[in-house]
Write a protein that holds these residues in place. Structure first.
Motif, PDB file in Angstrom:
ATOM      1  N   SER A 109      50.469  70.175  12.727  1.00  0.00           N
ATOM      2  CA  SER A 109      49.247  70.949  12.911  1.00  0.00           C
ATOM      3  C   SER A 109      49.214  72.064  11.875  1.00  0.00           C
ATOM      4  O   SER A 109      50.085  72.937  11.883  1.00  0.00           O
ATOM      5  CB  SER A 109      49.200  71.541  14.317  1.00  0.00           C
ATOM      6  OG  SER A 109      48.001  72.252  14.535  1.00  0.00           O
ATOM      7  N   PRO A 110      48.265  71.966  10.917  1.00  0.00           N
ATOM      8  CA  PRO A 110      47.165  71.019  10.796  1.00  0.00           C
ATOM      9  C   PRO A 110      47.644  69.648  10.325  1.00  0.00           C
ATOM     10  O   PRO A 110      48.798  69.494   9.943  1.00  0.00           O
ATOM     11  CB  PRO A 110      46.267  71.672   9.731  1.00  0.00           C
ATOM     12  CG  PRO A 110      47.243  72.412   8.859  1.00  0.00           C
ATOM     13  CD  PRO A 110      48.284  72.953   9.801  1.00  0.00           C
ATOM     14  N   THR A 111      46.719  68.685  10.340  1.00  0.00           N
ATOM     15  CA  THR A 111      47.065  67.338   9.907  1.00  0.00           C
ATOM     16  C   THR A 111      45.817  66.619   9.418  1.00  0.00           C
ATOM     17  O   THR A 111      44.711  67.163   9.468  1.00  0.00           O
ATOM     18  CB  THR A 111      47.726  66.552  11.055  1.00  0.00           C
ATOM     19  OG1 THR A 111      48.248  65.321  10.537  1.00  0.00           O
ATOM     20  CG2 THR A 111      46.731  66.232  12.165  1.00  0.00           C
TER      21      THR A 111
ATOM     22  N   HIS B 130      44.861  61.871  13.603  1.00  0.00           N
ATOM     23  CA  HIS B 130      44.938  62.281  15.012  1.00  0.00           C
ATOM     24  C   HIS B 130      43.815  61.663  15.836  1.00  0.00           C
ATOM     25  O   HIS B 130      43.975  61.416  17.046  1.00  0.00           O
ATOM     26  CB  HIS B 130      45.050  63.799  15.171  1.00  0.00           C
ATOM     27  CG  HIS B 130      43.851  64.622  14.844  1.00  0.00           C
ATOM     28  ND1 HIS B 130      42.706  64.618  15.598  1.00  0.00           N
ATOM     29  CD2 HIS B 130      43.636  65.536  13.863  1.00  0.00           C
ATOM     30  CE1 HIS B 130      41.829  65.476  15.105  1.00  0.00           C
ATOM     31  NE2 HIS B 130      42.371  66.052  14.044  1.00  0.00           N
TER      32      HIS B 130
ATOM     33  N   SER C  57      51.997  68.806  19.134  1.00  0.00           N
ATOM     34  CA  SER C  57      51.939  69.258  17.752  1.00  0.00           C
ATOM     35  C   SER C  57      53.052  70.222  17.390  1.00  0.00           C
ATOM     36  O   SER C  57      53.568  70.961  18.229  1.00  0.00           O
ATOM     37  CB  SER C  57      50.579  69.911  17.474  1.00  0.00           C
ATOM     38  OG  SER C  57      50.396  71.056  18.271  1.00  0.00           O
TER      39      SER C  57
ATOM     40  N   GLY D 248      42.760  70.586  12.738  1.00  0.00           N
ATOM     41  CA  GLY D 248      43.602  70.955  13.867  1.00  0.00           C
ATOM     42  C   GLY D 248      43.508  69.930  14.979  1.00  0.00           C
ATOM     43  O   GLY D 248      42.410  69.676  15.486  1.00  0.00           O
ATOM     44  N   PRO D 249      44.613  69.319  15.386  1.00  0.00           N
ATOM     45  CA  PRO D 249      44.564  68.362  16.499  1.00  0.00           C
ATOM     46  C   PRO D 249      43.962  68.963  17.764  1.00  0.00           C
ATOM     47  O   PRO D 249      43.360  68.256  18.571  1.00  0.00           O
ATOM     48  CB  PRO D 249      46.035  67.995  16.715  1.00  0.00           C
ATOM     49  CG  PRO D 249      46.695  68.289  15.413  1.00  0.00           C
ATOM     50  CD  PRO D 249      45.965  69.464  14.839  1.00  0.00           C
TER      51      PRO D 249
END
Length: 479
Positions: free
Chosen positions: A200-202, A207, A219, A430-431
């Motif tokens: 996170s972030p990804t 996701h 995360s 962001g998940p």
């Protein structure tokens, strides 16, 4: 066509952090949060929002708050009321044509930076010409297959071997791009309710694919300067024992961070201890500008590590070729599951990729000066024009993950859109949302485009930089 209904529960998950960083009245903060979800595509154009009463209950607010937020969105042009369909999402562009009206194609006068990609390498045209020589023989077949062209699989295997990970063609299958590979792995490895570790972030579509497969995301944070916290990574893996861990250890997207050797050891040892399958996405991994590249994560790993790669970033985004490098047993499971999602990778694309993959090292070397110039030019320009920002200079990749210093990513994206520059807000990476203090800016730009982007961001920042999202009223004031 009947609009897609977004349930109150799903909307509440998307709106988890809707009050974060906002001093505005609740209805304005809620309207701002919905607005950016629409712009980022997390609430699709044409979707029907939940009824006011249902969303109010899911968020724990009054119905009046939701009603006023919906009213604000209607005034701003983000919602329309249709008899029998409720409140349906729209995506206005301040007088510009809506991309949805053109089949998703953004008008020529709008600079769309939501996709970080390079223009075609010069060798692609030559590879197409050479591939055409093999087309008559290929026409005797059906034109697609689920495993992959033997010559292409051999070339991919040789590339891994040259990078320090001995590989045979039997350990490789070819997919329709890296995103297809991630989604296929998610369908096979993840069951409903299974914990899945993500950074996170990804990468947003990763996701999304993991959630679509039923995964429960867990995360771990990644910072552009500090990278991964080894203690948090180790504890999270051992505590949650995820079925799968999706990571980008080399030139992480979007932060640009690279996982050091010690952190790789922590990840691999903890994953092996709890039986987690590690999926390492190298889509950006070979686009290094400074310093040497590390060997693939699977090299010497004590547990199961799956590698995902792609020809798109190195050669051309229009070449939809990806691959999965894994143990033959897992590849067999993937091939059995694949036909429910697609029937195979097109032969012609594979013939072109077969010509290109052996040239990967040479193409990367030729790309490096332009990547360095693009990165250095953008970083220098942003630092000069916007000194309040924290602008990292990543060691490679295609983007920089800018720290804005204030939770205004949503408002900045809305303002830049009115300048003809389309970016994704920090929250899309962001998940679980958040990242209102961050913005991903690609440096895959010409000098003229770079000047245009920096000018647009500087003008947009002058309008929103002094306030948190919603603090000046609805961010529609800057659309």
């Amino acid at each position: 066509m009947t609009p897609v209904l977004l349930s109150a529960r799903s909307a509440a998950v998307l709106l988890t952090h809707w009050r974060a960083g906002s001093d505005a009245p609740a209805y304005e903060a809620l309207a701002d949060a919905v607005r950016v979800l629409v712009i980022d595509g997390r609430i699709p154009h044409g979707a029907r929002l939940p009824a006011e009463r249902g969303l109010a209950a899911a968020l724990g607010v009054s119905r009046t708050t939701v009603a006023n937020a919906y009213a604000r969105l209607r005034v701003d042009g983000f919602l329309t009321s249709l008899r029998g369909s409720g409140s349906v999402v729209r995506l206005p562009l301040e007088g510009r044509p809506d991309p949805e009206e053109f089949g998703g194609v953004v008008p020529a006068d709008v600079l769309d930076l939501r996709k970080a990609a390079l223009r075609s390498a010069p060798v692609v045209a030559e590879a197409v010409e050479r591939a055409m020589r093999h087309l008559p023989a290929a026409l005797a077949g059906i034109g697609f297959d689920t495993v992959g062209d033997p010559g292409l699989r051999a070339a991919i295997a040789e590339r891994y071997t040259a990078r320090g990970l001995p590989t045979s063609p039997s350990e490789v299958i070819v997919t329709v791009g890296a995103q297809h590979a991630i989604a296929l792995l998610a369908r096979v490895l993840v069951g409903r309710g299974d914990p899945v570790l993500v950074e996170s972030p990804t990468y947003p579509h990763a996701h999304e694919a993991l959630r679509a497969a039923g995964g429960r995301l867990v995360s771990v944070p990644v910072d552009p300067r500090g990278g991964w916290d080894e203690g948090v990574l180790d504890a999270t893996l051992r505590r949650s024992a995820p079925t799968m861990a999706y990571v980008m250890p080399e030139l992480h997207n979007p932060t640009g961070a690279t996982m050091p050797t010690s952190t790789r050891s922590v990840l691999l040892e903890a994953a092996a201890a709890v039986g987690t399958v590690v999926v390492a996405d190298e889509t950006m991994g070979e686009l290094r500008i400074d310093g040497p590249s590390a060997p693939p994560l699977a090299a010497g790993a004590p547990g199961e590590v799956v590698m995902v790669g792609s020809a798109d970033k190195v050669f051309w985004g229009g070449l939809r070729i990806g691959w999965i490098r894994a143990a033959p047993e897992l590849l067999h499971r993937l091939l059995l599951a694949r036909p429910t999602g697609d029937l195979g990778t097109p032969t012609l694309d594979q013939l072109v990729a077969r010509e290109l993959v052996p040239q990967t090292a040479a193409v990367l070397e030729a790309r490096r000066p332009a990547l360095r110039a693009g990165r250095d030019g953008l970083v220098a320009a942003l630092r000069e024009r916007l000194p309040e920002w924290d602008v990292p200079s990543p060691a490679g990749g295609l983007t920089t993950w800018v720290g804005l210093g204030r939770p205004v990513s949503t408002a900045l994206v809305l303002a830049a859109r009115s300048e003809g520059v389309v970016l994704a807000s920090g929250g899309v990476f962001g998940p679980d949302g958040g990242f209102e203090r961050s913005l991903r800016v690609p440096f895959t730009l010409t000098a003229e485009e770079r000047e245009r982007v920096v000018d647009a961001l500087a003008r947009s920042w002058s309008r929103v930089g002094g306030a948190t999202v919603g603090a000046r009223g609805s961010s529609a004031a800057v659309v």
